[in-house]
Structures are given as C-alpha cells and as structure tokens.
Scaffold this active site. Structure first.
Site, PDB file in Angstrom:
ATOM      1  NE  ARG A  50       4.787  28.223  -4.143  1.00 52.25           N
ATOM      2  CZ  ARG A  50       5.860  27.731  -4.740  1.00 52.25           C
ATOM      3  NH1 ARG A  50       7.035  27.917  -4.217  1.00 52.25           N
ATOM      4  NH2 ARG A  50       5.782  27.097  -5.880  1.00 52.25           N
ATOM      5  CG  HIS A 179       4.392   4.570   6.519  1.00 54.76           C
ATOM      6  ND1 HIS A 179       5.420   4.828   5.676  1.00 54.76           N
ATOM      7  CD2 HIS A 179       3.718   3.535   5.966  1.00 54.76           C
ATOM      8  CE1 HIS A 179       5.373   3.987   4.667  1.00 54.76           C
ATOM      9  NE2 HIS A 179       4.350   3.177   4.809  1.00 54.76           N
ATOM     10  CE  LYS A 183       3.466  -0.575   6.626  1.00 49.61           C
ATOM     11  NZ  LYS A 183       2.401  -0.388   5.670  1.00 49.61           N
ATOM     12  CD  GLU A 217       6.939  -0.593  -2.232  1.00 52.13           C
ATOM     13  OE1 GLU A 217       5.938   0.123  -2.183  1.00 52.13           O
ATOM     14  OE2 GLU A 217       8.085  -0.151  -2.368  1.00 52.13           O
ATOM     15  CG  ASP A 236      11.862   5.039  -1.121  1.00 51.32           C
ATOM     16  OD1 ASP A 236      11.432   6.110  -0.637  1.00 51.32           O
ATOM     17  OD2 ASP A 236      11.118   4.176  -1.641  1.00 51.32           O
ATOM     18  CG  HIS A 241       9.987   2.055   5.674  1.00 46.10           C
ATOM     19  ND1 HIS A 241       9.594   3.069   6.499  1.00 46.10           N
ATOM     20  CD2 HIS A 241       9.621   2.442   4.419  1.00 46.10           C
ATOM     21  CE1 HIS A 241       9.025   4.029   5.772  1.00 46.10           C
ATOM     22  NE2 HIS A 241       9.033   3.675   4.511  1.00 46.10           N
ATOM     23  CE  LYS A 341       9.390   1.954  -4.951  1.00 42.23           C
ATOM     24  NZ  LYS A 341       8.314   2.222  -4.000  1.00 42.23           N
TER      25      LYS A 341
HETATM   26  C1  BG6 Z   1       7.468   4.844   1.427  1.00 41.76           C
HETATM   27  C2  BG6 Z   1       8.386   4.802   0.245  1.00 41.76           C
HETATM   28  O1  BG6 Z   1       8.155   5.320   2.561  1.00 41.76           O
HETATM   29  O2  BG6 Z   1       6.969   3.542   1.692  1.00 41.76           O
HETATM   30  C3  BG6 Z   1       7.656   4.244  -0.969  1.00 41.76           C
HETATM   31  O3  BG6 Z   1       8.854   6.115  -0.039  1.00 41.76           O
HETATM   32  C4  BG6 Z   1       7.026   2.917  -0.656  1.00 41.76           C
HETATM   33  O4  BG6 Z   1       8.545   4.130  -2.088  1.00 41.76           O
HETATM   34  C5  BG6 Z   1       6.194   2.993   0.626  1.00 41.76           C
HETATM   35  O5  BG6 Z   1       6.192   2.552  -1.740  1.00 41.76           O
HETATM   36  C6  BG6 Z   1       5.715   1.616   1.053  1.00 41.76           C
HETATM   37  O6  BG6 Z   1       4.809   1.739   2.096  1.00 41.76           O
HETATM   38  P1  BG6 Z   1       3.674   0.637   2.349  1.00 41.76           P
HETATM   39  O7  BG6 Z   1       2.988   1.098   3.598  1.00 41.76           O
HETATM   40  O8  BG6 Z   1       2.781   0.646   1.134  1.00 41.76           O
HETATM   41  O9  BG6 Z   1       4.375  -0.665   2.512  1.00 41.76           O
END
Ligand code: BG6
Length: 492
Positions: A50, A179, A183, A217, A236, A241, A341
């Site tokens: 925007r 994502h 990997k 993490e 999340d 994942h 986390k």
């Molecule tokens: C994301 C989450 O999809 O993946 C995040 O929203 C998380 O909260 C992240 O930190 C972790 O990804 P990676 O590649 O750092 O393990």
C-alpha cells in the site's frame, strides 16, 4: 557444485513487499538464485504494497535488507547492483481498487512471462487480492498464486480462504507454502526412504519401537506477539510443519515424485491420524507456556511479559503430543512430537528408534543393549546418524557401546545449504507443486487440529509454565517416560 539449470523468465509480484517475510526471506532467497545464475536477466521482481514509494526507494530498502540478512561473504557488490536492477515497485491496495491499473500496465509490458503472485500479506487479504487479479485480467495459464501460512486458524476459516482463492485460480496454479518442505534434509528423507532398500524394509511396526519429532526454537515471540497470541504452537507449528514431517516419515511410497502422487500419500497419513478426544487429552497432550529463564546464557522474560504484561493469556508456546497413525504399517507405534519457543537449542530432528534386540548374548557387565536409532537432523548441522552398538576397542573384555555411523552433509558435500525459500520459489516458477500443500491436505490437518483445540478449550487448566531455556514442562518428559521411553536429547 551442483549444476544450476535456469528457470523460465518470470515477473514475480510480491504482495506485502515491505513486510518481514519479504525482507528476511524472499529477497535474500531471490538474490542467491540470481547470483547463482538461475534467474534469467529478463525477469522482474515487482514489489507491491500500500505504501507510496519510488522504485529507487524500494531498491534501497531491498539493499538494506540484503545487507542485513545475507552474510557479507556472499554479497558481491556487482551482483547486488545487478540484482537490484531487476526490482520494480507498484503501490497497490490489496483490499481496495487503487494501483491495480498500474500493476496491470506494468505486467502488460511482458505478457509472456511466467507470473508468480506471492501473497506475503495477512491472509485476510488473500480473497480480495485474488478477486482483483481476476477482475483486472491478470490471471492466465502462466500465472500461479503462492499462499503463505497461516491458511486459516481452523477448518472453517481455511475453507473460506481456499474457496476465495479457488474461485479464480485452479488448484494446479495454487502453491501453498510450508517452508519445512523446502528444507534440504526434509527432501533427503524422501531420498533416504525411497532410494535405499535397507531402511524401507525396516520401516514397520515390527521393527520400529517409536518415532520422535522435535522442533525446538530458542527465540520467543519476537515482534509477532499480536499474531502469535491468537495462534499458539499447535496452529503455528504442529498443524503444518510437524504434521508434514510426520507425513513424510509415515507415508507409503508414492507412485512417482509428481505432485499429486506425493500428496495423495501424505493425505492418507493425515486421514489415518487418530483424533484426540476430550477423554485422551490429559494422557497424550501437554501444553506449556514459557516463564522467565535463561537462553544461551542470557536472562529472558516470560511469555506474558513478552506480550507487554498481559497476564491472562492461555496461549501455548510449547506442545508435546503422543500420536497414533491408524494403519497396518504403524499400528502400535507411537509418534511423540514436541515443539516450543524458548527451548535450550534451535534443533529440528526426527528420531526413529528401533526395537531393542530381543535377547542379549553379552554379559550383563558389557553395558550394551541400547536400541539402534536413526537420527535425521534437519537443522542445524544437517545430517543423518545411525546409532549402532560396537565393541569397545582393546583387550578389556567384551564391552559394548553405542557408536554413530554419521553423515554430516556440510562435511560431505562442502557447499552452502540453500534456504528453503530458494528452492520453493524456483519450484513455483517451474510449476512443480510436489513440495506444496494441496487444499485437501490443509483441510484434513485442520480438521484434526480443530478437535484437539476444542478438547483443550473445554478444559479449565491453563498451559503449564516452563522456564525459558528448559525442554518444556516436566509433564512433557512424563508423557514419554510413562511409556518407558525417553526424549532423545537425554542421549547426547
Ligand atoms: C514459522 C513459524 O512458520 O516457522 C515461526 O510461524 C517459527 O513461529 C518458524 O519461528 C520456524 O522456522 P525455521 O525455519 O526457523 O525452523
């Protein structure tokens, strides 16, 4: 160095061009692919958001982002300048009418390009962006839309997003990103299982005792508290994942590597996941929330302080679950998964623990009846390790100890490991959806997550606190130890 095959020339429009994902992940990924010669010189990356901004100002922002997120040794000034020349910018209101004619004019300059539209915006905008793309005649055979997570917060909202996007894009042109699937070691899981005979024959309940999946993490919620507090670790990380990792571990061999064959097999695993009912919730799930503690030797605040002192939040920042895949292959083999986390390490790994040998011929004092384990390390230090029992060297008698057959990918291949987004973006341009989630996968995963979220919502107790820098609440240790097993880090 692997051979790089250039992709077709493209115009990639990134909606949410000033956001965090574009800055931290997408621009660095595109820079690396350009630097390695994979992106043809006639391609453009068109930022759209925007904010009114000149192309020069957008390029300056991109330069700053790359300086921050690409290590200096990979930032070649000449390549950087050449990359920035490929960036363009158009101010577009995703939710309204402004800017769309400008975007259409810009794209009309090169009508034959492959056109990925990357939606790195809030999912609330996916529907309106897609409708605008359609009403401005911007969708053709070579267009694809890329959706970032979260795709909804439950089954109902995920369906609404999928319906809105599906009204204008056929399913083959929709690329839903997880994502983790990009990997390197996650794809190595496919290679390990289906390009070797030794493992696949052992991949059954007769030989495998249990499987563990850990995604730890060290970070807290960083600047994303607003989003995170409405989400929590189950939505999340687990719904997407961790379940995707579980699918790749548990699925049958696909007929081919094409997108639908692989996704058909993953879908069967998701369908076979036993729903967690209110009756099981206490026995097979643990929710935690970090309190103040220390990570990497420095003190950190608790989750509620990270939210700015909000004291009532019941959002979980840690989840441990014992799951069952109800199929012939996996009957009776628990899958223990956990993520959180503010854990002590950034670590993602899958551990396949084989059954202990049925009987030991070795004397009791020989110390050895550790079961074999296959440890697939996704990050950091990607690699695969098989723990086997060997004889302690020397004439001290028949003593045994666990030793590793160890492949470190970095040492073996001596090359940089590309970020997941590099591969995924190139796959979008190629039109290869194998590593992206199909609509039915997302929805079945949500249906499963919904039943657990509902069971939790009906319980009175809040998530259990755990000090930042620990492996979650002690209940997570009890979850696995009750079954006479133990989380893998205890073995390091
Ligand atoms: C994301 C989450 O999809 O993946 C995040 O929203 C998380 O909260 C992240 O930190 C972790 O990804 P990676 O590649 O750092 O393990």
């Amino acid at each position: 160095m692997a051979t790089i095959i250039p992709v077709a020339s493209f115009d990639c429009v990134v909606f949410g061009a000033t956001g965090d994902l574009t800055t931290r992940k997408l621009l660095p990924a595109l820079y690396y692919r350009f630097k390695d010669g994979q992106i043809p010189g006639t391609s453009r990356i068109i930022g759209a958001s925007r904010s009114e901004m000149s192309v020069e100002a957008f390029r300056e922002r991109a330069r700053d982002a790359l300086k921050r997120f690409v290590p200096a040794r990979d930032l070649d000034e000449e390549k950087l300048a050449a990359f920035l020349d490929h960036l363009d910018y158009v101010a577009v209101d995703g939710a309204g009418d402004d800017g769309w004619d400008d975007l259409a004019a810009r794209l009309a300059e090169r009508p034959d390009q492959v056109r990925p539209y990357y939606l790195a915006t809030s999912p609330d905008l996916y529907g309106s962006i897609c409708r605008n793309l359609a009403s401005h005649g911007l969708i053709g055979e070579k267009s694809r839309v890329v959706l970032e997570k979260p795709i909804g917060k439950d089954l109902k909202s995920a369906r609404a997003i999928n319906d809105a996007v599906g009204e204008v894009f056929p399913e083959e042109q929709i690329f839903r990103i997880d994502h983790y699937l990009g990997k390197e070691t996650v794809q190595n899981l496919l290679a390990l299982r289906f390009a070797n005979t030794i493992f696949e024959r052992l991949w059954t309940a007769d030989v495998i005792d249990h499987v563990q999946i850990t995604v730890g993490e060290t970070v807290g919620v960083e600047g994303r508290a607003g989003y995170y507090d409405t989400s929590g670790a189950l939505r999340d990380m687990v719904q997407n994942h961790l379940l995707q990792l579980l699918c790749l571990m548990a699925m049958e061999s696909p007929l081919t590597l094409d997108a639908n064959s692989v996704r058909d097999e993953k879908l069967k695993v998701l369908r076979a996941l036993k729903p967690i009912t209110p009756n099981d919730v206490q026995a097979v799930t643990v929710r935690g929330q970090y309190s103040a503690g220390a990570v990497d030797g420095r003190p950190v605040e608790g989750y509620r302080a990270d939210l700015g002192g909000e004291t009532a939040s019941r959002t979980e920042t840690f989840v441990a679950l014992k799951l069952e895949v109800q199929s012939w292959r996996w009957a009776g083999v628990p899958f223990y998964i956990r993520t959180g986390k503010r854990l002590p390490q950034k670590l993602s790994e899958i551990v396949v623990q084989f059954r202990a040998s049925p009987f030991s011929i070795f004397p009791a004092e020989s110390f050895g009846r550790e079961p074999n384990r296959l440890v697939i390390r996704l990050q950091p230090e990607e690699g695969i390790k098989l723990e086997v029992m060997t004889k302690d060297p020397g004439p001290g008698g028949m003593r045994l100890r666990p030793t590793n057959l160890d492949i470190s990918f970095e040492e073996t291949f001596k090359q940089r490991y590309p970020d997941a987004y590099e591969r995924l973006l190139m796959d979008v341009v190629r039109g290869n959806a194998t590593l992206f989630m199909r609509r039915d996968e997302v929805e079945v995963a949500w249906a499963w997550a919904d039943s657990l979220l509902k069971a939790w919502a009906d319980r009175p107790e809040p998530p259990r606190p755990y000090p930042a820098g620990s492996w979650g609440p002690t209940a997570a240790i009890a979850l696995i130890e009750r079954d006479g097993r133990t989380w893998h880090e205890e073995m390091h």
